[in-house]
Scaffold this active site. Structure first.
Site, short mmCIF file in Angstrom:
data_model
loop_
_atom_site.label_atom_id
_atom_site.label_comp_id
_atom_site.label_asym_id
_atom_site.label_seq_id
_atom_site.Cartn_x
_atom_site.Cartn_y
_atom_site.Cartn_z
N HIS A 1 125.01 43.03 -0.07
CA HIS A 1 124.02 43.59 -1.03
C HIS A 1 123.50 42.33 -1.64
O HIS A 1 122.63 42.81 -2.52
CB HIS A 1 124.83 43.98 -2.11
N CYS A 2 123.77 41.23 -1.60
CA CYS A 2 123.20 39.97 -2.19
C CYS A 2 122.30 38.99 -1.29
O CYS A 2 120.79 39.02 -1.70
CB CYS A 2 124.09 39.40 -2.70
N ILE A 3 122.82 38.31 -0.32
CA ILE A 3 122.03 37.37 0.26
C ILE A 3 120.85 37.88 0.88
O ILE A 3 119.97 37.12 1.03
CB ILE A 3 123.09 36.68 1.27
#
Ligand code: SAJ
Length: 453
Positions: free
Chosen positions: A289-291
């Site tokens: 969900h981030c990078i």
């Protein structure tokens, strides 16, 4: 960090200011803490706060998730149901689906998703919706802390106006507002919510002081910065750093493929340098969900000030290219076997976005499955963490990893390198293996069967 709640000198002083009242409530752990969003950030955070005595109310929009929390049935890998049960049975934690209790909360921490729209621009709809809900119940003396990863300026220029305009209250004198970016590495056994250094930033001294004090109750090392904006940039920089370095090694993998060199040998050798280098490894793509997401928040903000963050754009382009590169490598292997893709059976081994956890959303393995399905490849998968997936309306169930099922596949494609798999057995029983994670590179096995990314 203090291990015990501080005794309140003489109870809550009736004449103290909102900030002094709030600080006393925090120090005595009498503050009621609200956590909006009980996901992989919010739920571990909520449980940590109950461990030091705070009463925590989780506001979770998904009624099934809220019910599971109240039944101490954890859906987050990093939260053990037994630990959750302690918080629930001691009445230190409950989950609700509405914002009606906000008025009873002294600290409200926002841990909702900040995804991207289809054209890679920030989607703050969850954060804005939560800010509106909180604004309608806001009262003097409350601290609001945004943990969701976002572009610099969100807290001050988006959240603050919503809260002030709806409530008529003023930040810094009536209520307090800070940004403290989440730093959760899902599946990391060493660094948890409790021992991961935490950045805290706010644009007025009272808000910063209150936020620092709050986080110091459970986190060993809290790092204050001069503004909410600086705290927001720290976080998106951290994830941009990873995205760019992952893209660098992915590009190296693409180049090594052209030069007929083993990128894993090159990287393992480079990482013997005792200083000035940090291990990153190529893979089938970048999930989570981030990078894949956070750097584009920074890219979007930079464009607003007419600045092109070329590293971010290029990193995203290279990382997004990896699933199709894996597809072309798989076809090259099948071609050497004289098998047409539409006649081939491929066993995908591991489908989560990274090893040793159950999260397969945004996983590159799913992108690969989509590509191969379109090529009419017969697909099966095995993932010990995920029993069933649906991809473009097609449902797949994880098959057993028996020697026969491995041997039945024309190609075993290792897409995620879960630690619990016996890769030597996989290579021994497989016809051929395409290893996109380099997990077999040091195995003592028949190397003629293995193709590395
Ligand atoms: N990946 C590679 N090569 C690498 C490292 C990662 O291909 O060398 C891939 C992984 O397989 C995965 C993706 O990149 O698909 C992201 O992996 P990750 O571990 O960097 O990302 P997350 O989202 O699981 O967790 C990260 C945190 N991870 C670490 O710091 C190690 C951190 O960046 C953030 O605290 C967190 O996201 C967040 O919530 O922002």
């Amino acid at each position: 960090m203090t291990s015990e709640p501080q005794p309140s000198p003489h109870g809550i002083d009736p004449v103290s200011s909102p900030i002094e009242k709030l600080e006393q409530l925090i120090l005595t752990r009498q503050a009621t803490v609200g956590v909006v969003g009980l996901g992989y950030v919010g739920l571990p955070f909520a449980v940590e706060k109950t461990k030091v005595g705070f009463n925590v109310i989780g506001i979770e929009q998904n009624p099934q998730r809220a019910a599971r929390v109240n039944q101490a049935d954890s859906y987050i890998d990093d939260v053990d149901s037994d630990i959750l049960k302690q918080a629930i049975t001691h009445n230190k934690l409950k989950a609700v689906t509405s914002f009606d209790n906000v008025v009873d909360m002294d600290v409200i921490v926002i841990c909702v998703p900040t995804p991207l729209t289809k054209n890679l621009t920030p989607d703050l709809s969850y954060v804005e919706s939560v800010a509106h809900q909180i604004g309608t119940h806001l009262r003097p003396g409350q601290l609001i802390s945004l943990e969701s990863t976002t572009y610099p300026g969100t807290t001050d220029d988006v959240i603050r106006p919503i809260l002030e305009n709806i409530s008529g209250l003023k930040q810094g004198q009536d209520f307090f507002l800070a940004h403290s970016p989440e730093r959760v590495d899902p599946g990391n056994q060493r660094y948890t919510t409790q021992n991961t250094n935490k950045i805290v930033g706010a644009s007025d001294p009272s808000s910063l002081k209150a936020a620092e004090l709050f986080y110091q109750q459970t986190i060993q090392y809290v790092v204050p910065v001069s503004s909410a904006k600086a705290a927001e940039l720290v976080k998106v920089f951290e994830n941009t750093f990873r995205a760019v370095n992952i893209a660098l090694v992915n590009e190296l993998a693409l180049l090594c493929d052209r030069l007929d060199l083993n990128v894993w040998e090159v990287l393992d050798a480079a990482n013997t340098k005792p200083f000035g280098i940090m291990p990153f490894y190529p893979g089938p793509g970048v999930g989570g969900h981030c990078i894949p997401i956070d750097p584009h928040y920074l890219e979007w903000k930079a464009k607003e000030v007419n600045f092109n963050t070329r590293f971010i754009a290029l990193a995203g382009e290279i990382n997004r290219r990896m699933p199709s590169f894996v597809r072309s490598k798989a076809f090259r292997v099948l071609n050497q076997l004289g098998i047409a893709p539409s006649k081939a059976k491929i066993l995908v081994l591991g489908i989560t976005y990274k090893k040793d956890l159950a999260d397969w959303r945004e996983s590159p393995a799913i992108e690969i499955i989509k590509f191969l399905s379109k090529d009419q490849v017969t697909l099966e998968y095995h993932d010990p963490y995920v029993a069933e997936i649906s991809v473009d309306g097609q449902t797949f169930k994880s098959i057993s990893l028996a020697p026969q099922t491995i041997a039945n596949a024309d190609l075993v494609l290792i897409a995620t390198d879960h630690s619990c798999i016996d890769y030597e057995q996989v290579v021994n029983h497989a016809k051929v293996v395409l290893d996109t994670r380099g997990i077999t590179r040091n195995l003592d096995c028949d190397r003629t069967k293995v193709t590395l990314l």
